[in-house]
Design an enzyme around this catalytic site. Structure first.
Site: not given
Length: 651
Positions: A399, A402, A421, A488
């Site tokens: 996270e 990102h 992603e 991903y």
């Protein structure tokens, strides 16, 4: 956003001295694999042919000043946002478009979008608007699902600015904003998480004009950059954390919190800022206004609770700079096997990404334990409160990663989810190898690798499934069961192959870092990425982009036969290779001799340019026991049985 994934370590190869001749077969079409014209547009003044922003590149700017109040009794957030919008485009804009992502929670939202109906002005979920004004004058606006169109009394001409003021409200739901905000009850109090909590400008760019794809849950976000100054008025006694720097800490925090916070700014070890039994704010009654500011950002999010334990540590950044890593979590999440190490994980991840790719630009990085399973925002992430150990490391690293993709490199998540992603999953692979000497390496995913299987083999069921779309597919078009494998896993795996097998570390790293620097705080398209990687590495990679990203072509490399030159092992061997499917890749060979010696060779992808068969002379001088293609199982070869040739003659 976090979905699980499995990763691995790939080993390098050693090139040998080889002599080549060609043979031909009809099972594979080289003219399709190596077709010209991959790029459908030439470079222009806005985007250069080498992948860099052009000399006339432009993007619009959106600055926000928000004042909001949250009532914990009614769960109602009310406020006003002043948007300072700058039209840097060469176009005249008769109207503006905004995103209203909280409207995702309205009943029958998708059906109303399909029928083209306008949403009712007031419901129990989604935004309620009381005024949309510019210069004190009411403006005409239309709301359609998660989008708003505001008509201007005078068109906004190039290089002109406008101030738009919107007075609004909405109610926070247990799971709100497409499961990206909400609240959770804990023993010591409720945790509240707020995202997409004010109307935000859509992007107007040189690629699509207004980007107005609706928010349907999977495709995430695309926003312009600017400064966000926001003030949150909430009950005293609740600890608030948010994107950016707290501007009035001295007025709100207790002297003990301020003292510990200053210690944490100088500490590489986690420092406890607030324990459960300690007050969160100086004031014990009434309301407190928390003032935050974040610069050069595309969004801001925040969270609050009376149940938060709060700790922090210094982040060491390149060039002697530093930032602050912070975590807030309830007592249910505490402990060294769980969130007690969250700040350590956060600090390490930011330091690794900063050294490897691009320095972290913001003053603070924050983990919040709460109801949201995993969601990223500039400078702050919402992460599931029950995660522990290796899963918590993977979640927090992903996270905060990102913040590089798409918070710094501002790609269009709604159209090209793989560009954030997949890229973020890729940098996670190497972060796990580095963190604490590989404490949690290599990555493992219970869903895709229940027995620690090989990641190349795990891709094959998805690549051979005709229902799986290619990587270059809008996120909302991809069936939910294929989102992770496509966005991903396959994207990140492709970048690992590009780094480990096709380009090598030095060429890949140089190109990838230049891509990040070129497009930091800008809006790259897929072509900008592809062109940058090719131009900086000095390699035509259109065959790879076409087969791996644009199509789901399959790979099947095979050994057709092995013969000795003039039937004499001392004169070398003729190895005939085949490419039986449409995907092409370099060939890695492991040759085991009868005397036990092993040799490794790497053949470039260009061997497949003129046909499906390729014959190579191996400079061996003794009999061969075995030849194997892709001995490390790096490639998703759909039939490994034809990858090995073994001599019928025993040593």
């Amino acid at each position: 956003m976090m979905r699980s994934f499995h990763w691995f370590t790939i080993f390098g190869t050693i090139a040998g001295s080889l002599a080549f001749t060609f043979a031909f077969a009809q099972q594979y079409d080289p003219y399709q694999a190596f077709a010209p014209g991959f790029y459908t547009q030439q470079g222009n003044p806005y985007r250069s042919a080498d992948g860099a922003p052009g000399p006339q590149y432009w993007q619009n700017r959106a600055d926000y000043t928000v004042h909001a109040r949250f009532d914990t009794a009614t769960l109602r957030l009310s406020g006003d946002v002043l948007i300072h919008y700058t039209n840097n485009s060469p176009d005249t804009l008769p109207f503006l478009c905004l995103e209203l992502d909280q409207n995702y929670d309205r009943p029958a939202m998708l059906q109303q979008i399909e029928r083209g109906e306008l949403l009712p002005p007031d419901t129990s979920a989604g935004f309620i608007f009381y005024a949309v004004q510019s210069g004190g004058k009411d403006l005409h606006y239309l709301v359609n699902g998660t989008r708003m169109q505001v008509w201007l009394p005078q068109p906004l001409v190039p290089h002109q600015e406008i101030h738009l003021k919107i007075t609004y409200a909405y109610h926070l739901l247990p799971r709100s904003g497409g499961d990206r905000s909400g609240y959770l009850d804990t023993r010591r109090g409720r945790i509240y998480e707020f995202s997409y909590w004010y109307p935000r400008m859509c992007v107007y760019d040189d690629l699509h004009g207004w980007n107005t794809l609706p928010f349907l849950g999977e495709g995430e976000f695309y926003m312009d950059y600017g400064n966000i100054d926001y003030t949150l008025t909430v009950p005293a006694g609740l600890l608030v954390v948010g994107s950016g720097a707290l501007q009035n800490a001295g007025d709100i925090l207790t002297p003990l919190e301020l003292q510990r916070l200053e210690k944490a700014r100088q500490s590489d070890q986690t420092v406890l800022i607030r324990q459960l039994n300690e007050p969160a704010t100086r004031a014990r009654r009434g309301e407190v206004s928390w003032h935050f500011r974040m610069e050069n950002t595309r969004d801001a999010a925040w969270a609050m609770s009376s149940a938060f334990i709060w700790d922090a540590a210094r982040i060491l950044l390149p060039d002697g700079k530093s930032a602050l890593a912070m975590s807030v979590y309830p007592e249910e999440s505490a402990g060294d096997s769980a969130w007690g190490r969250a700040t350590e994980y956060l600090k390490s991840a930011v330091e690794i990404f900063s050294r490897q790719w691009f320095p972290y630009p913001y003053p603070v990085a924050i983990n919040v334990a709460g109801p949201v399973g995993g969601m990223e925002f500039p400078g702050i992430t919402f992460d599931y409160w029950k995660e522990k150990g290796k899963d918590l490391w993977a979640l927090l690293a992903h996270e905060i990663g990102h913040n590089w993709f798409p918070m710094i490199v501002g790609s269009d998540e709604r159209r090209h989810a793989w560009m954030d992603e997949g890229f973020n999953t890729f940098i996670d692979v190497y972060a796990s190898e580095i963190f604490h000497h590989g404490e949690y390496a290599p990555k493992r995913d219970g869903e895709y690798a229940p027995h620690g299987g090989n990641p190349a083999d795990e891709l094959i069921p998805f690549m051979t499934n005709p229902g799986v779309p290619p990587i270059i597919t809008h996120a909302d078009v991809i069936p939910p069961q294929y989102l992770h494998p496509v966005e991903y896993f396959k994207t990140a795996y492709g970048l690992v192959l590009l780094r480990e097998l096709i380009l090598g570390h030095q060429r890949f790293d140089s190109a990838f870092r230049i891509y990040i620097r070129r497009w930091a705080y800008k809006h790259p398209s897929p072509d900008d990425f592809f062109r940058t990687m090719e131009n900086v590495s000095g390699e035509d990679l259109s065959w790879f982009w076409r087969g791996w990203f644009q199509h789901n072509w399959l790979l099947d490399q095979a050994i057709a036969r092995v013969n000795y030159v003039q039937n004499d092992p001392s004169k070398g061997a003729l190895l005939t290779l085949e490419n039986l499917r449409q995907m092409v890749m370099p060939v890695v060979l492991k040759v085991t001799l009868q005397n036990g010696d092993t040799l490794r060779y790497r053949l470039p992808v260009e061997i497949w340019q003129q046909g499906a068969q390729y014959q190579v002379k191996l400079p061996t001088r003794v009999p061969i026991r075995q030849v194997e293609i892709d001995p490390d199982h790096q490639l998703p070869d759909v039939d490994r049985k034809n990858n090995v040739w073994t001599s019928e003659v025993n040593p």
